[in-house]
Design a protein around this motif. Structure first.
Motif, PDB file in Angstrom:
ATOM      1  N   PRO A 150       7.148  -2.021   5.343  1.00 35.52           N
ATOM      2  CA  PRO A 150       6.729  -3.358   5.784  1.00 35.52           C
ATOM      3  C   PRO A 150       5.241  -3.623   5.555  1.00 35.52           C
ATOM      4  O   PRO A 150       4.848  -4.740   5.204  1.00 35.52           O
ATOM      5  CB  PRO A 150       7.065  -3.375   7.276  1.00 35.52           C
ATOM      6  CG  PRO A 150       8.109  -2.343   7.447  1.00 35.52           C
ATOM      7  CD  PRO A 150       7.823  -1.295   6.425  1.00 35.52           C
ATOM      8  N   TRP A 151       4.427  -2.606   5.724  1.00 33.08           N
ATOM      9  CA  TRP A 151       2.987  -2.776   5.492  1.00 33.08           C
ATOM     10  C   TRP A 151       2.703  -3.012   4.010  1.00 33.08           C
ATOM     11  O   TRP A 151       1.847  -3.820   3.651  1.00 33.08           O
ATOM     12  CB  TRP A 151       2.230  -1.542   5.980  1.00 33.08           C
ATOM     13  CG  TRP A 151       2.301  -1.383   7.458  1.00 33.08           C
ATOM     14  CD1 TRP A 151       3.206  -0.626   8.141  1.00 33.08           C
ATOM     15  CD2 TRP A 151       1.487  -2.010   8.433  1.00 33.08           C
ATOM     16  NE1 TRP A 151       2.983  -0.734   9.485  1.00 33.08           N
ATOM     17  CE2 TRP A 151       1.932  -1.584   9.699  1.00 33.08           C
ATOM     18  CE3 TRP A 151       0.415  -2.889   8.358  1.00 33.08           C
ATOM     19  CZ2 TRP A 151       1.340  -2.014  10.875  1.00 33.08           C
ATOM     20  CZ3 TRP A 151      -0.174  -3.312   9.541  1.00 33.08           C
ATOM     21  CH2 TRP A 151       0.286  -2.881  10.766  1.00 33.08           C
ATOM     22  N   ASP A 167       3.753  -6.584   3.228  1.00 35.48           N
ATOM     23  CA  ASP A 167       2.744  -7.545   3.693  1.00 35.48           C
ATOM     24  C   ASP A 167       1.511  -7.548   2.804  1.00 35.48           C
ATOM     25  O   ASP A 167       0.932  -8.600   2.523  1.00 35.48           O
ATOM     26  CB  ASP A 167       2.330  -7.226   5.132  1.00 35.48           C
ATOM     27  CG  ASP A 167       3.335  -7.711   6.139  1.00 35.48           C
ATOM     28  OD1 ASP A 167       4.154  -8.580   5.798  1.00 35.48           O
ATOM     29  OD2 ASP A 167       3.298  -7.218   7.287  1.00 35.48           O
ATOM     30  N   GLU A 219       5.216 -15.406   2.506  1.00 34.30           N
ATOM     31  CA  GLU A 219       4.847 -14.444   3.551  1.00 34.30           C
ATOM     32  C   GLU A 219       5.806 -14.527   4.735  1.00 34.30           C
ATOM     33  O   GLU A 219       6.154 -13.503   5.329  1.00 34.30           O
ATOM     34  CB  GLU A 219       3.402 -14.668   4.008  1.00 34.30           C
ATOM     35  CG  GLU A 219       2.888 -13.599   4.924  1.00 34.30           C
ATOM     36  CD  GLU A 219       2.828 -12.217   4.298  1.00 34.30           C
ATOM     37  OE1 GLU A 219       2.878 -11.234   5.072  1.00 34.30           O
ATOM     38  OE2 GLU A 219       2.741 -12.089   3.070  1.00 34.30           O
ATOM     39  N   SER A 220       6.256 -15.722   5.065  1.00 37.59           N
ATOM     40  CA  SER A 220       7.254 -15.871   6.128  1.00 37.59           C
ATOM     41  C   SER A 220       8.552 -15.167   5.746  1.00 37.59           C
ATOM     42  O   SER A 220       9.195 -14.531   6.584  1.00 37.59           O
ATOM     43  CB  SER A 220       7.528 -17.349   6.399  1.00 37.59           C
ATOM     44  OG  SER A 220       6.374 -17.992   6.823  1.00 37.59           O
ATOM     45  N   VAL A 224       8.015 -11.348   6.005  1.00 34.28           N
ATOM     46  CA  VAL A 224       8.025 -10.890   7.397  1.00 34.28           C
ATOM     47  C   VAL A 224       9.429 -10.991   7.991  1.00 34.28           C
ATOM     48  O   VAL A 224       9.852 -10.121   8.752  1.00 34.28           O
ATOM     49  CB  VAL A 224       7.009 -11.707   8.234  1.00 34.28           C
ATOM     50  CG1 VAL A 224       7.175 -11.449   9.716  1.00 34.28           C
ATOM     51  CG2 VAL A 224       5.592 -11.391   7.794  1.00 34.28           C
ATOM     52  N   GLY A 225      10.172 -12.021   7.618  1.00 32.75           N
ATOM     53  CA  GLY A 225      11.474 -12.250   8.221  1.00 32.75           C
ATOM     54  C   GLY A 225      12.628 -11.476   7.616  1.00 32.75           C
ATOM     55  O   GLY A 225      13.639 -11.263   8.276  1.00 32.75           O
ATOM     56  N   ALA A 256      12.212  -8.550   0.050  1.00 31.09           N
ATOM     57  CA  ALA A 256      10.826  -8.992   0.168  1.00 31.09           C
ATOM     58  C   ALA A 256      10.124  -8.927  -1.181  1.00 31.09           C
ATOM     59  O   ALA A 256       9.376  -9.834  -1.555  1.00 31.09           O
ATOM     60  CB  ALA A 256      10.092  -8.143   1.201  1.00 31.09           C
TER      61      ALA A 256
END
Length: 185
Positions: free
Chosen positions: A74-75, A78, A114-115, A118-119, A126
């Motif tokens: 996840p990092w 992002d 980005e939404s 994150v989602g 992603a």
């Protein structure tokens, strides 16, 4: 990130653009030189602390739980989503338009991307969102840079990419206005 704006806005104000483009190098090479410099700086700012934190967490005795490298995904997603913001800022700085009209519309793709990053629950999804957003934004930014921010002299592929960016941004603004209007009723 604001690196994209910081790389382009000062050139337009002090007429450094004319000085830049009269070098014996193509505008495409100038563009990718800027991009490499911006992404190296972004990588230093974002990836060095991330790697340091990962190494610290992976050392035994620092956390009361076992470390799984998969938790870094996840990092990483992002951080790569931030690259989309870099290209949106770069395109915003290059385009010759009013800031309160269509100049800020590239940020709509970055915000939605980005939404989505994150989602979404899976790393590969992603990355697909980031790759699609980057493909459109990089092409639009390259064409705008090569044409000095003008629309007419851009290559057809970058005109199409810029059209996608602007249509997407206008759609997002229209959706936002509709949601606000419906909530006020």
């Amino acid at each position: 990130t604001m690196f994209g704006l910081l790389q382009t806005i000062p050139e337009l104000r002090r007429n450094q653009w004319a000085f830049l483009i009269h070098r014996p190098i193509t505008r495409t090479r100038l563009f990718f030189g800027k991009v490499v410099a911006g992404l190296v700086l972004y990588g230093a700012v974002m990836l060095v602390p991330l790697c340091g934190a990962a190494i610290w967490a992976a050392m035994p005795g620092h956390l009361a739980a076992p470390f799984a490298w998969r938790l870094l995904l996840p990092w990483i997603a992002d951080t790569l989503g931030g690259v989309v913001f870099y290209f949106a800022a770069l395109l915003t700085g290059i385009r010759r338009a009013r800031w309160y009209a269509t100049r800020v519309l590239p940020f709509a793709i970055a915000i939605v991307c980005e939404s989505y990053v994150v989602g979404t629950g899976e790393f590969w999804r992603a990355m697909v969102g980031v790759a699609l957003s980057l493909a459109v934004l990089v092409t639009a930014a390259w064409g705008s840079f090569a044409a000095s921010g003008q629309y007419r002299s851009q290559p057809k592929v970058s005109k199409a990419a810029l059209g996608i960016v602007l249509c997407f941004g206008i759609s997002c603004v229209g959706l936002l206005i509709t949601v606000i209007a419906l909530n006020l009723l």
